[in-house]
Scaffold this motif. Sequence first.
Motif, PDB file in Angstrom:
ATOM      1  N   GLU A   7       0.830  -1.203   0.000  1.00 41.52           N
ATOM      2  CA  GLU A   7       0.000   0.000   0.000  1.00 41.52           C
ATOM      3  C   GLU A   7       0.868   1.258   0.000  1.00 41.52           C
ATOM      4  OE1 GLU A   7      -3.253   0.449  -0.381  1.00 41.52           O
ATOM      5  OE2 GLU A   7      -3.493  -1.720  -0.648  1.00 41.52           O
ATOM      6  N   ARG A   8       1.977   1.223   0.731  1.00 36.71           N
ATOM      7  CA  ARG A   8       2.891   2.367   0.705  1.00 36.71           C
ATOM      8  C   ARG A   8       3.520   2.507  -0.681  1.00 36.71           C
ATOM      9  NH1 ARG A   8       7.580   3.544   5.135  1.00 36.71           N
ATOM     10  NH2 ARG A   8       5.719   4.078   6.350  1.00 36.71           N
ATOM     11  N   LEU A  38       4.140   5.377  -5.842  1.00 34.33           N
ATOM     12  CA  LEU A  38       4.072   5.300  -7.309  1.00 34.33           C
ATOM     13  C   LEU A  38       3.042   6.291  -7.857  1.00 34.33           C
ATOM     14  CD1 LEU A  38       4.289   1.428  -7.759  1.00 34.33           C
ATOM     15  CD2 LEU A  38       5.972   3.078  -8.611  1.00 34.33           C
ATOM     16  N   GLU A  39       1.944   6.428  -7.148  1.00 33.42           N
ATOM     17  CA  GLU A  39       0.904   7.371  -7.564  1.00 33.42           C
ATOM     18  C   GLU A  39       1.408   8.817  -7.502  1.00 33.42           C
ATOM     19  OE1 GLU A  39      -2.397   6.486  -5.032  1.00 33.42           O
ATOM     20  OE2 GLU A  39      -2.560   4.426  -5.775  1.00 33.42           O
ATOM     21  N   GLU A  40       2.210   9.119  -6.482  1.00 40.26           N
ATOM     22  CA  GLU A  40       2.762  10.471  -6.340  1.00 40.26           C
ATOM     23  C   GLU A  40       3.782  10.763  -7.429  1.00 40.26           C
ATOM     24  OE1 GLU A  40       4.313  10.552  -2.409  1.00 40.26           O
ATOM     25  OE2 GLU A  40       2.346  10.468  -1.443  1.00 40.26           O
ATOM     26  N   GLY A  41       4.530   9.725  -7.829  1.00 38.55           N
ATOM     27  CA  GLY A  41       5.491   9.858  -8.927  1.00 38.55           C
ATOM     28  C   GLY A  41       6.670  10.764  -8.647  1.00 38.55           C
ATOM     29  N   LYS A  42       7.032  10.926  -7.392  1.00 37.63           N
ATOM     30  CA  LYS A  42       8.116  11.844  -7.031  1.00 37.63           C
ATOM     31  C   LYS A  42       9.477  11.156  -6.899  1.00 37.63           C
ATOM     32  CE  LYS A  42       5.017  14.966  -4.522  1.00 37.63           C
ATOM     33  NZ  LYS A  42       4.695  15.582  -3.205  1.00 37.63           N
ATOM     34  N   ILE A  82      11.419   3.861  -8.910  1.00 42.94           N
ATOM     35  CA  ILE A  82      10.997   2.556  -8.399  1.00 42.94           C
ATOM     36  C   ILE A  82      12.081   1.965  -7.501  1.00 42.94           C
ATOM     37  CG2 ILE A  82      10.427   0.185  -9.063  1.00 42.94           C
ATOM     38  CD1 ILE A  82       9.046   1.343 -11.546  1.00 42.94           C
ATOM     39  N   GLY A  83      13.349   2.214  -7.873  1.00 44.88           N
ATOM     40  CA  GLY A  83      14.460   1.725  -7.055  1.00 44.88           C
ATOM     41  C   GLY A  83      14.420   2.290  -5.651  1.00 44.88           C
ATOM     42  N   ASN A  84      14.130   3.600  -5.551  1.00 39.74           N
ATOM     43  CA  ASN A  84      14.032   4.229  -4.233  1.00 39.74           C
ATOM     44  C   ASN A  84      12.830   3.708  -3.451  1.00 39.74           C
ATOM     45  OD1 ASN A  84      16.318   5.812  -4.498  1.00 39.74           O
ATOM     46  ND2 ASN A  84      15.203   7.571  -5.337  1.00 39.74           N
ATOM     47  N   ILE A  85      11.753   3.465  -4.173  1.00 39.72           N
ATOM     48  CA  ILE A  85      10.546   2.950  -3.521  1.00 39.72           C
ATOM     49  C   ILE A  85      10.816   1.581  -2.901  1.00 39.72           C
ATOM     50  CG2 ILE A  85       8.196   2.114  -3.930  1.00 39.72           C
ATOM     51  CD1 ILE A  85       7.902   4.385  -5.992  1.00 39.72           C
ATOM     52  N   CYS A  86      11.603   0.769  -3.612  1.00 40.81           N
ATOM     53  CA  CYS A  86      11.990  -0.544  -3.061  1.00 40.81           C
ATOM     54  C   CYS A  86      12.623  -0.375  -1.692  1.00 40.81           C
ATOM     55  CB  CYS A  86      12.977  -1.245  -3.995  1.00 40.81           C
ATOM     56  SG  CYS A  86      12.274  -1.778  -5.553  1.00 40.81           S
ATOM     57  N   GLU A  87      13.543   0.572  -1.590  1.00 42.60           N
ATOM     58  CA  GLU A  87      14.229   0.813  -0.324  1.00 42.60           C
ATOM     59  C   GLU A  87      13.275   1.344   0.736  1.00 42.60           C
ATOM     60  OE1 GLU A  87      17.333   0.062   0.270  1.00 42.60           O
ATOM     61  OE2 GLU A  87      17.879  -0.500  -1.784  1.00 42.60           O
ATOM     62  N   MET A  88      12.329   2.158   0.315  1.00 42.24           N
ATOM     63  CA  MET A  88      11.418   2.815   1.257  1.00 42.24           C
ATOM     64  C   MET A  88      10.367   1.861   1.835  1.00 42.24           C
ATOM     65  SD  MET A  88      10.962   6.371  -0.887  1.00 42.24           S
ATOM     66  CE  MET A  88       9.891   7.247   0.237  1.00 42.24           C
ATOM     67  N   VAL A  89      10.183   0.727   1.178  1.00 46.46           N
ATOM     68  CA  VAL A  89       9.222  -0.254   1.697  1.00 46.46           C
ATOM     69  C   VAL A  89       9.930  -1.506   2.232  1.00 46.46           C
ATOM     70  CG1 VAL A  89       7.341   0.556   0.237  1.00 46.46           C
ATOM     71  CG2 VAL A  89       8.800  -1.314  -0.574  1.00 46.46           C
ATOM     72  N   GLY A  90      11.251  -1.449   2.357  1.00 44.95           N
ATOM     73  CA  GLY A  90      11.984  -2.540   2.989  1.00 44.95           C
ATOM     74  C   GLY A  90      12.182  -3.771   2.129  1.00 44.95           C
ATOM     75  N   GLU A 109       0.073   4.767 -15.164  1.00 48.53           N
ATOM     76  CA  GLU A 109      -1.342   5.135 -15.076  1.00 48.53           C
ATOM     77  C   GLU A 109      -1.550   6.473 -14.378  1.00 48.53           C
ATOM     78  OE1 GLU A 109      -3.565   2.043 -13.256  1.00 48.53           O
ATOM     79  OE2 GLU A 109      -3.222   0.607 -14.871  1.00 48.53           O
ATOM     80  N   TYR A 110      -0.529   6.883 -13.561  1.00 48.40           N
ATOM     81  CA  TYR A 110      -0.677   8.109 -12.784  1.00 48.40           C
ATOM     82  C   TYR A 110       0.230   9.232 -13.307  1.00 48.40           C
ATOM     83  CZ  TYR A 110      -3.458   5.410  -9.519  1.00 48.40           C
ATOM     84  OH  TYR A 110      -4.451   4.641  -8.965  1.00 48.40           O
ATOM     85  N   GLU A 111       0.899   8.996 -14.433  1.00 55.12           N
ATOM     86  CA  GLU A 111       1.742  10.047 -15.026  1.00 55.12           C
ATOM     87  C   GLU A 111       0.875  11.004 -15.802  1.00 55.12           C
ATOM     88  OE1 GLU A 111       4.618   7.964 -17.318  1.00 55.12           O
ATOM     89  OE2 GLU A 111       5.920   7.532 -15.612  1.00 55.12           O
ATOM     90  N   ALA A 112       1.196  12.291 -15.702  1.00 46.96           N
ATOM     91  CA  ALA A 112       0.408  13.322 -16.382  1.00 46.96           C
ATOM     92  C   ALA A 112       0.599  13.231 -17.891  1.00 46.96           C
ATOM     93  CB  ALA A 112       0.841  14.691 -15.884  1.00 46.96           C
TER      94      ALA A 112
END
Length: 225
Positions: free
Chosen positions: A176-177, A182-186, A189-197, A222-225
């Motif tokens: 969910e995190r 991913l929805e925020e797009g800031k 994906i590599g960083n997101i991996c780290e941020m969710v452990g 799907e969430y990119e402008a």
Amino acid sequence: MDGRTDRTNAVDTELLIVNAVRRNDEKELKEAFIYFIYGLPQEEEQQCQYMHKVMLKTELMIEDSYGMTEELKKQFKNYYSNLQKLNAARAVDVCYKILCSAIEKRKDNAYSNETKYFKEYMSEAVAYIEEHLDEEDLSIVSVASHVYLNPVYFGRAFKNTFQMTFKKYLMKCRMERAKRLLEEGKTSIGNICEMVGISNPSYFSHLFKQYTGKLPSEYKKEYEA
């Protein structure tokens, strides 16, 4: 000597029955009753007296611990009121049914109290999970340790509270995190991996697709402008 031996055996079997109810164990109660019946004296009046003592002791134990509902009180009261009308065989049958009912009520009561009691710990556990979600070694052991509970006991209470295992809940939180990020797009994906452990991107993609039906890259588009 025979009389004293019979009385000692009766006391022992009374204790077996009381302890079976104390432990909420139907199988143990049945075995204790069988043992009790075979150890009863020949005189029917004495048999009823012994059964009466068992019920009194068990009732006191329940009142001193938990599980004594109004319905159960009424069952005990009815038994005592009708005691003179019951022969020994019927008395044993009625008593057994009442004590089986007592075990059932105690089990319901224990579950309810345990769930209510552990909800106080669960809010703190959930906050700890959210705070440490980026740690790959976050586990049921570390969270249980944080709230000062045995991991096995904590795992059972956690499942009773959230209707899912700790492992499943942790994965849900991570996914969910990841979805929100991913929805925020800031960030990548590599960083997101780290941020969710989940440090391995391939493994993260595999888990994310299992959870959402889409790869992280597909979900992000799907969430990119």
